[in-house]
Design an enzyme around this catalytic site. Structure first.
Site, PDB file in Angstrom:
ATOM      1  N   ILE A  29     -57.237  13.091   6.229  1.00 27.78           N
ATOM      2  CA  ILE A  29     -56.539  12.993   4.945  1.00 27.78           C
ATOM      3  C   ILE A  29     -55.069  12.622   5.080  1.00 27.78           C
ATOM      4  CG2 ILE A  29     -58.058  14.549   3.662  1.00 27.78           C
ATOM      5  CD1 ILE A  29     -55.975  16.780   4.210  1.00 27.78           C
ATOM      6  N   LYS A  31     -51.454  11.471   7.903  1.00 26.07           N
ATOM      7  CA  LYS A  31     -50.857  11.138   9.189  1.00 26.07           C
ATOM      8  C   LYS A  31     -49.430  11.655   9.187  1.00 26.07           C
ATOM      9  CE  LYS A  31     -51.807   7.052  10.737  1.00 26.07           C
ATOM     10  NZ  LYS A  31     -51.821   5.589  10.950  1.00 26.07           N
ATOM     11  N   GLY A  32     -49.074  12.440  10.197  1.00 23.13           N
ATOM     12  CA  GLY A  32     -47.728  12.994  10.284  1.00 23.13           C
ATOM     13  C   GLY A  32     -46.887  12.260  11.297  1.00 23.13           C
ATOM     14  N   SER A  33     -45.709  12.834  11.598  1.00 22.00           N
ATOM     15  CA  SER A  33     -44.789  12.196  12.530  1.00 22.00           C
ATOM     16  C   SER A  33     -45.385  12.071  13.922  1.00 22.00           C
ATOM     17  CB  SER A  33     -43.491  13.007  12.612  1.00 22.00           C
ATOM     18  OG  SER A  33     -42.961  13.250  11.338  1.00 22.00           O
ATOM     19  N   ASP A 146     -36.021  17.452   6.195  1.00 19.27           N
ATOM     20  CA  ASP A 146     -36.862  16.302   5.857  1.00 19.27           C
ATOM     21  C   ASP A 146     -37.571  16.522   4.525  1.00 19.27           C
ATOM     22  OD1 ASP A 146     -37.663  13.724   6.406  1.00 19.27           O
ATOM     23  OD2 ASP A 146     -39.373  14.312   7.653  1.00 19.27           O
TER      24      ASP A 146
END
Length: 377
Positions: A29, A31-33, A146
């Protein structure tokens, strides 16, 4: 991603070990850093979670291991209704895993891109809920660094939750942060000033600036400054000093003023605490105890007939990903067999296990997964 109830309790298997085999992988579900996010179901309890997994070799290559440790350490200390809360951490030969609350409402970026109309009532409640979360973080001396629509997730009722503490930092008393960390369009002026050696450091006010940028973007569909990741520091400085923010004439005076105070260039004048926010006339009618207990219902409720996320994440996982998660067990069995023959060992980091109990979400996630997979064939 997060769930409505996140109070900590002893887990059903608090005395045991949690590992990859305890979860059923449902679908990708996000995509992160430094990794990807998928929906999982714990096999024994049938409870749903979001699981972020990060490839170890990639983390080492990108020098991101310290970030992962810091994020886990921070999340282990936190538990708040407007944060995404941690439940388990574990690892295997390939990946490190962080299991958190599951939120099915999608992130604000998704809804902004879908051109959802956020009126003043939406944004006012979001500002109050996020202010409570930022105030809570500040009691732990944490700067998120962030805050942006991508990191603000909605639950099924429409309440907001802050996620992704990958670049968060913890300040000691009197300490200031100095590194240029964050997502450029949402970074406060003092962060850029530090990068230009024009200030000694920055503190919690940077998150409140980012909140102001997000609130403006929800209302207008674009940010107040045309700053992008490729914009140079000098160009950013010129924008801050030479550009006047435009506020829509249809916005109430109270809304315009609270946005102005969140977006003061000078952090010492900026609204940068819950105490300061409560003194503003725009929120004088808000009962923050009811906001905290989620008694004030959002007027925007995310759709419940589909998952509020980009379907291409699942396509990537199935078609493009070279090491898909659903084939991990067979892949690791082969790798372990080869390692046994060669006498090689695997790299293991120290990650704690954080067992907690949560409420069971309904079966819509599974239904979405089945219907989406059917579309691929």
């Amino acid at each position: 991603m997060g769930a409505a109830n996140s109070s900590r309790k002893d887990s059903f298997d608090a005395q045991g070990e949690v590992n990859f085999d305890h979860f059923q992988i449902l679908r990708a579900i996000g995509k992160g850093s430094f990794g990807k996010v998928c929906i999982v179901q714990k096999k024994d309890s049938k409870k749903m979670y979001a699981m972020k997994y990060m490839n170890k070799s990639m983390c080492i290559k990108k020098d991101a291991v310290r970030n992962v440790f810091r994020e886990v350490e921070i999340l282990m200390a936190l538990d708040h209704p407007f944060l995404v809360n941690l439940w388990f951490t574990f690892q295997d030969e390939e990946d490190m895993f962080v299991v958190v609350d599951l939120l099915l409402g999608g992130d604000l970026r998704y809804h902004i891109q879908k051109e959802v109309h956020f009126d003043e009532s939406h944004v006012k409640l979001y500002i109050c809920e996020l202010a409570l979360a930022l105030d809570y973080l500040q009691t732990y001396n944490i700067i998120h660094r962030d805050i942006k629509p991508d990191n603000i997730l909605l639950d099924e009722e429409g309440h907001v939750h802050i996620t992704d503490f990958n670049i968060a930092t913890v300040l000691s008393d009197g300490q200031l942060a100095t590194s240029m960390s964050g997502t450029t369009p949402y970074m406060a002026p003092e962060v850029f000033a530090c990068a230009m050696d024009e200030c000694t450091g920055y503190s919690f006010a940077v998150d409140w600036w980012s909140l102001g940028i997000c609130a403006y973007e929800m209302l207008k569909g674009r940010r107040p400054y045309e700053i992008h990741n490729s914009t140079s520091i000098h160009e950013v400085k010129q924008m801050f000093t030479g550009f006047k923010i435009h506020f829509n004439s249809i916005w109430t005076d109270g809304l315009k003023d609270i946005l102005k105070q969140l977006l003061y260039l000078d952090p010492n004048k900026r609204v940068s605490s819950l105490e300061m926010l409560k003194k503003h006339s725009y929120v004088c009618d808000v009962d923050f105890s009811k906001v905290m207990s989620r008694e004030i219902k959002p007027s925007f409720v995310p759709s419940k007939d589909h998952l509020n996320c980009d379907p291409t994440y699942e396509l990537e996982e199935m078609i493009i990903e070279s090491k898909p998660l659903h084939k991990k067990k067979k892949r690791l069995a082969k790798q372990n067999s080869r390692r046994s023959e060669s006498g090689c060992s695997t790299v293991h980091f120290k990650l704690g296990v954080v067992p907690r109990e949560t409420t069971l979400l309904d079966t819509r996630v599974t239904n979405y997964m089945v219907s989406d997979l059917n579309l691929l064939h």
